[in-house]
Design a protein around this motif. Structure first.
Motif, PDB file in Angstrom:
ATOM      1  N   GLY A  88     -20.825  63.039   0.242  1.00 51.21           N
ATOM      2  CA  GLY A  88     -19.613  62.734   1.216  1.00 51.21           C
ATOM      3  C   GLY A  88     -19.660  63.448   2.728  1.00 51.21           C
ATOM      4  N   PRO A  89     -19.099  62.936   3.788  1.00 50.95           N
ATOM      5  CA  PRO A  89     -18.890  63.571   5.057  1.00 50.95           C
ATOM      6  C   PRO A  89     -17.957  64.919   5.163  1.00 50.95           C
ATOM      7  CG  PRO A  89     -18.028  61.593   5.166  1.00 50.95           C
ATOM      8  CD  PRO A  89     -18.529  61.647   3.730  1.00 50.95           C
ATOM      9  N   ARG A  90     -17.058  64.853   3.854  1.00 51.35           N
ATOM     10  CA  ARG A  90     -16.206  66.068   3.951  1.00 51.35           C
ATOM     11  C   ARG A  90     -16.906  67.126   3.155  1.00 51.35           C
ATOM     12  NH1 ARG A  90     -11.769  62.393   3.034  1.00 51.35           N
ATOM     13  NH2 ARG A  90     -11.976  62.790   1.094  1.00 51.35           N
ATOM     14  N   GLU A  91     -17.950  67.130   2.361  1.00 56.06           N
ATOM     15  CA  GLU A  91     -18.409  68.095   1.678  1.00 56.06           C
ATOM     16  C   GLU A  91     -18.938  69.251   2.163  1.00 56.06           C
ATOM     17  OE1 GLU A  91     -17.414  67.949  -1.560  1.00 56.06           O
ATOM     18  OE2 GLU A  91     -16.397  66.106  -0.844  1.00 56.06           O
ATOM     19  N   PRO A  92     -19.728  69.116   3.636  1.00 60.26           N
ATOM     20  CA  PRO A  92     -20.213  70.283   4.122  1.00 60.26           C
ATOM     21  C   PRO A  92     -18.779  71.245   4.416  1.00 60.26           C
ATOM     22  CG  PRO A  92     -21.077  68.436   5.312  1.00 60.26           C
ATOM     23  CD  PRO A  92     -20.158  67.951   4.223  1.00 60.26           C
ATOM     24  N   ALA A  93     -17.914  71.051   4.395  1.00 63.25           N
ATOM     25  CA  ALA A  93     -16.766  72.150   4.539  1.00 63.25           C
ATOM     26  C   ALA A  93     -16.516  73.166   3.392  1.00 63.25           C
ATOM     27  CB  ALA A  93     -15.297  71.493   5.042  1.00 63.25           C
ATOM     28  N   ARG A  94     -17.072  72.603   2.183  1.00 63.69           N
ATOM     29  CA  ARG A  94     -17.025  73.259   0.965  1.00 63.69           C
ATOM     30  C   ARG A  94     -18.331  73.448   0.257  1.00 63.69           C
ATOM     31  NH1 ARG A  94     -12.622  68.778  -1.562  1.00 63.69           N
ATOM     32  NH2 ARG A  94     -14.073  67.226  -1.568  1.00 63.69           N
ATOM     33  N   ILE A  95     -19.433  73.323   1.058  1.00 64.18           N
ATOM     34  CA  ILE A  95     -20.710  73.130   0.515  1.00 64.18           C
ATOM     35  C   ILE A  95     -21.096  74.500  -0.433  1.00 64.18           C
ATOM     36  CG2 ILE A  95     -21.936  74.184   2.235  1.00 64.18           C
ATOM     37  CD1 ILE A  95     -23.026  71.054   0.382  1.00 64.18           C
ATOM     38  N   TRP A  96     -20.469  75.670  -0.177  1.00 64.04           N
ATOM     39  CA  TRP A  96     -20.844  76.685  -1.220  1.00 64.04           C
ATOM     40  C   TRP A  96     -19.882  76.784  -2.203  1.00 64.04           C
ATOM     41  CZ3 TRP A  96     -25.219  79.898  -0.703  1.00 64.04           C
ATOM     42  CH2 TRP A  96     -25.820  79.817   0.275  1.00 64.04           C
ATOM     43  N   PRO A 139     -27.175  66.997  11.978  1.00 68.33           N
ATOM     44  CA  PRO A 139     -26.007  66.442  11.465  1.00 68.33           C
ATOM     45  C   PRO A 139     -25.443  64.998  12.130  1.00 68.33           C
ATOM     46  CG  PRO A 139     -25.823  68.232  12.957  1.00 68.33           C
ATOM     47  CD  PRO A 139     -27.220  67.951  13.145  1.00 68.33           C
ATOM     48  N   ARG A 140     -24.629  64.339  10.967  1.00 65.81           N
ATOM     49  CA  ARG A 140     -24.026  63.034  11.399  1.00 65.81           C
ATOM     50  C   ARG A 140     -22.656  63.316  11.972  1.00 65.81           C
ATOM     51  NH1 ARG A 140     -23.508  58.664   6.886  1.00 65.81           N
ATOM     52  NH2 ARG A 140     -21.691  59.592   6.408  1.00 65.81           N
ATOM     53  N   ALA A 141     -22.332  62.443  13.142  1.00 66.86           N
ATOM     54  CA  ALA A 141     -21.285  62.626  13.665  1.00 66.86           C
ATOM     55  C   ALA A 141     -20.137  62.227  12.882  1.00 66.86           C
ATOM     56  CB  ALA A 141     -21.004  61.406  14.898  1.00 66.86           C
ATOM     57  N   GLY A 142     -18.922  63.017  12.926  1.00 69.62           N
ATOM     58  CA  GLY A 142     -17.780  62.850  11.790  1.00 69.62           C
ATOM     59  C   GLY A 142     -17.906  63.654  10.727  1.00 69.62           C
ATOM     60  N   THR A 143     -19.159  64.505  10.840  1.00 70.61           N
ATOM     61  CA  THR A 143     -19.245  65.245   9.316  1.00 70.61           C
ATOM     62  C   THR A 143     -18.854  66.606   9.519  1.00 70.61           C
ATOM     63  OG1 THR A 143     -21.485  64.238   9.259  1.00 70.61           O
ATOM     64  CG2 THR A 143     -21.184  66.273   8.040  1.00 70.61           C
ATOM     65  N   ALA A 144     -18.078  67.081   8.667  1.00 72.24           N
ATOM     66  CA  ALA A 144     -17.246  68.175   8.946  1.00 72.24           C
ATOM     67  C   ALA A 144     -18.250  69.308   8.958  1.00 72.24           C
ATOM     68  CB  ALA A 144     -16.710  68.467   7.375  1.00 72.24           C
ATOM     69  N   VAL A 145     -17.724  70.536   9.733  1.00 75.06           N
ATOM     70  CA  VAL A 145     -18.385  71.752   9.968  1.00 75.06           C
ATOM     71  C   VAL A 145     -18.846  72.352   8.682  1.00 75.06           C
ATOM     72  CG1 VAL A 145     -18.316  73.894  10.909  1.00 75.06           C
ATOM     73  CG2 VAL A 145     -17.471  72.026  12.284  1.00 75.06           C
ATOM     74  N   ALA A 146     -20.035  72.926   8.394  1.00 74.97           N
ATOM     75  CA  ALA A 146     -20.479  73.500   7.326  1.00 74.97           C
ATOM     76  C   ALA A 146     -20.010  74.552   6.937  1.00 74.97           C
ATOM     77  CB  ALA A 146     -22.007  73.345   7.405  1.00 74.97           C
ATOM     78  N   GLU A 147     -19.445  74.871   5.884  1.00 75.00           N
ATOM     79  CA  GLU A 147     -18.901  76.121   5.375  1.00 75.00           C
ATOM     80  C   GLU A 147     -20.065  77.197   5.428  1.00 75.00           C
ATOM     81  OE1 GLU A 147     -16.702  77.703   1.289  1.00 75.00           O
ATOM     82  OE2 GLU A 147     -17.856  76.192   1.123  1.00 75.00           O
ATOM     83  N   SER A 148     -19.854  78.519   5.933  1.00 73.36           N
ATOM     84  CA  SER A 148     -20.646  79.685   5.740  1.00 73.36           C
ATOM     85  C   SER A 148     -20.821  80.213   4.292  1.00 73.36           C
ATOM     86  CB  SER A 148     -20.340  80.698   6.893  1.00 73.36           C
ATOM     87  OG  SER A 148     -20.151  80.245   7.941  1.00 73.36           O
ATOM     88  N   PRO A 149     -21.984  80.692   4.095  1.00 76.30           N
ATOM     89  CA  PRO A 149     -22.108  81.517   2.696  1.00 76.30           C
ATOM     90  C   PRO A 149     -21.027  82.492   2.408  1.00 76.30           C
ATOM     91  CG  PRO A 149     -24.032  81.802   3.989  1.00 76.30           C
ATOM     92  CD  PRO A 149     -23.188  80.867   4.789  1.00 76.30           C
ATOM     93  N   PRO A 150     -20.285  82.511   1.520  1.00 79.77           N
ATOM     94  CA  PRO A 150     -19.314  83.698   0.871  1.00 79.77           C
ATOM     95  C   PRO A 150     -20.107  85.015   0.893  1.00 79.77           C
ATOM     96  CG  PRO A 150     -18.884  82.001  -0.404  1.00 79.77           C
ATOM     97  CD  PRO A 150     -20.375  81.458   0.231  1.00 79.77           C
ATOM     98  N   ALA A 151     -19.688  86.064   1.369  1.00 83.80           N
ATOM     99  CA  ALA A 151     -20.205  87.357   1.151  1.00 83.80           C
ATOM    100  C   ALA A 151     -20.813  87.737  -0.100  1.00 83.80           C
ATOM    101  CB  ALA A 151     -19.402  88.499   1.331  1.00 83.80           C
TER     102      ALA A 151
END
Ligand SMILES: C[S@@+](CC[C@H](N)C(=O)[O-])C[C@H]1O[C@@H](n2cnc3c(N)ncnc32)[C@H](O)[C@@H]1O
Length: 220
Positions: free
Chosen positions: A48-56, A5-17
């Motif tokens: 974009g670096p904010r996208e991991p937080a809403r990847i799913w 992961p790259r520094a400053g990258t948002a924490v990745a969203e977990s898969p919804p149930a």
């Protein structure tokens, strides 16, 4: 495909149930793809670096919503301007009976796509080039997200469809205005049927424009 992961990258969203209801036994593959998007694709500037937080929600499930509007049976699907594989790869993960082709004009995106398809073991064709250079009337379905407004997407996509084929364009709030922009144009006169579809997949809403060409499949 590099994975750190790259520094400053948002924490990745977990898969919804509910993701399992969409991807079934391919959920581990979808999770692997989400991982590649949130690491390698972000590192290479494809996402974009904010996208991991809403990847799913914003990427995998929003893209998979397209599968709800696919015709039944084995169909060939072309994803125009696939970028990092969206919506094409989630569409295949939701509907693995389709034969998927990704076309992308930017070399470094194509490199990521080729590595990703190999990593996931998908039976997917990746074409480096412009959609305009593909043979006409070759696909049952064309899908696209964030490539062009309908005024430019229709002349690009419709010639690639077989008679009775279907275009599924993932759109946001602009969908109705884009339909209005093309209504009254030659596409309407050629009996192209255009509809706005609201689809919900695993609690994620998506707005699609569905365009059906006249022909054997046009009646569906
Ligand atoms: C904004 S990105 C969207 C990528 C992806 N569909 C998504 O939703 O994340 C648009 C992509 O379409 C590609 N593209 C634009 N016009 C194209 C064409 N005529 N043929 C192939 N690729 C094209 C660009 O290179 C770019 O990667």
């Amino acid at each position: 495909v590099s994975q750190a992961p790259r520094a400053g990258t948002a924490v990745a969203e977990s898969p919804p149930a509910d993701a399992e209801a969409v991807f079934g036994e391919r959920l581990p593959l979808a999770s692997r793809y989400a991982h590649l998007l949130t690491t390698a694709a972000v590192q290479r500037g494809l996402l974009g670096p904010r996208e991991p937080a809403r990847i799913w929600t914003r990427h995998l499930l929003n893209s998979a919503a397209v599968a709800a509007e696919l015709p039944c049976g084995a169909v060939s699907v072309l994803d125009i301007g696939s970028g990092a594989g969206l919506p094409g790869i989630p569409v295949w993960l939701a509907r693995p009976d389709v034969e998927l082709t990704l076309v992308e004009s930017m070399r470094r995106r194509v490199e990521f796509l080729r590595e990703t398809v190999a990593d996931l073991g998908l039976p997917t064709r990746v074409v480096h080039g412009r959609a305009e250079s593909l043979p006409a009337a070759s696909f049952d379905v064309v899908v696209a997200r964030a490539v062009a407004p309908l005024t430019r997407l229709l002349p690009l996509a419709l010639p690639l469809l077989r008679p009775g084929g279907r275009l599924l364009a993932l759109k946001g709030d602009t969908a109705a205005a884009e339909i209005a922009d093309v209504s009254g144009s030659g596409h309407r006169r050629r009996q192209v049927r255009m509809r706005l579809r609201e689809v919900s997949v695993a609690g994620v809403a998506a707005t699609l424009v569905r365009v059906d060409l006249p022909g054997a499949r046009g009646a569906r």
